[in-house]
Design a protein around this motif. Structure first.
Motif: not given
Length: 246
Positions: A129-131, A147, A150, A154, A180-181, A183-184, A187-188
């Protein structure tokens, strides 16, 4: 349509000894909300989160989580929490991405219980989910700050919480990792329906993913909202318009 609040903060005042930190705070957060709490250093933002999590008790007023007093709330698997400076751990401690995320299942499984196949499946899903699935067996110390952040998100979502609370999630990571964070988190909230409560100094970063901004400086001095209370359709339409604009 009436909606039961996720968080209710009513007339809350908090002090350390005689020093007032928060005064007469009122805030209601509904399912699917994405709330950004901003304000200067010392404004009481992290203290407010501790009150919501039941780690502190108000001097006056009441905080409720899912209809229950926060200090008596026991269903902690319903809440994911990423504290401030979570990546400032001992870099020499040998733990992998998978091991770190699995630790988030303790709220469901219980302390000292052996992880089972469901726990591993849930952990893999959260990592995807967090890529970060290709890095699931990598040591945390080998990952970049973004990273690592993220990974801890997770861990916070591995038990499928209804509410995700983050304290300064974008601090200390580079611009690409911040993107990126965000965007995550988008989505959540938008795709998974997880309610977000985000404390941040960086309004410009979190503005694309919040539907309400609360400015806090001991008191709530500003609260912008694009929704009417208990109007789920307006919440959904507002969020759709924000994403379309982005």
């Amino acid at each position: 349509m009436n909606i039961s609040p996720v968080i209710e903060i009513k007339n809350v005042t908090f002090k350390y000894s005689c020093h007032p930190i928060l005064e007469n705070i009122n805030l209601t957060i509904y399912p699917g909300d994405s709330i950004g709490i901003t304000g200067p250093n010392g404004a009481g933002k992290s203290t407010l989160l501790k009150l919501v999590l039941g780690k502190l008790k108000p001097v006056k007023g009441q905080v409720k989580l899912f209809g229950k007093p926060a200090d008596k709330f026991t269903e902690m698997y319903r809440i994911g929490y990423v504290p401030q400076n979570v990546t400032a751990f001992n870099q020499g401690f040998p733990t992998t991405v998978m091991e770190a995320v699995l630790a988030g299942r303790i709220a469901v499984r219980g302390l000292f219980k052996t992880f089972n196949n469901e726990d591993y499946t849930r952990a893999e899903e959260a990592i995807k989910r967090v890529g970060l699935y290709p890095l699931k067996n990598r040591s945390l110390s080998e990952l970049s700050g973004g990273q690592q952040q993220r990974v801890f998100i997770a861990r916070a979502i591995v038990s499928n919480p209804d509410l995700l609370i983050l304290d300064e999630p974008t601090v200390g990571i580079d611009v690409q990792a911040q993107s990126i964070l965000i965007q995550t988190l988008r989505d959540l909230n938008y795709k998974d329906g997880i309610t977000l409560l985000i404390v941040s100094h960086e309004l410009e970063l979190i503005s694309p993913i919040i539907n309400r901004q609360v400015c806090l400086d001991r008191k709530i001095c500003y609260c912008s909202s694009c929704m009417a209370e208990n109007d789920a359709d307006k919440v959904i339409n507002c969020r759709k318009s924000v994403w379309a604009y982005q």
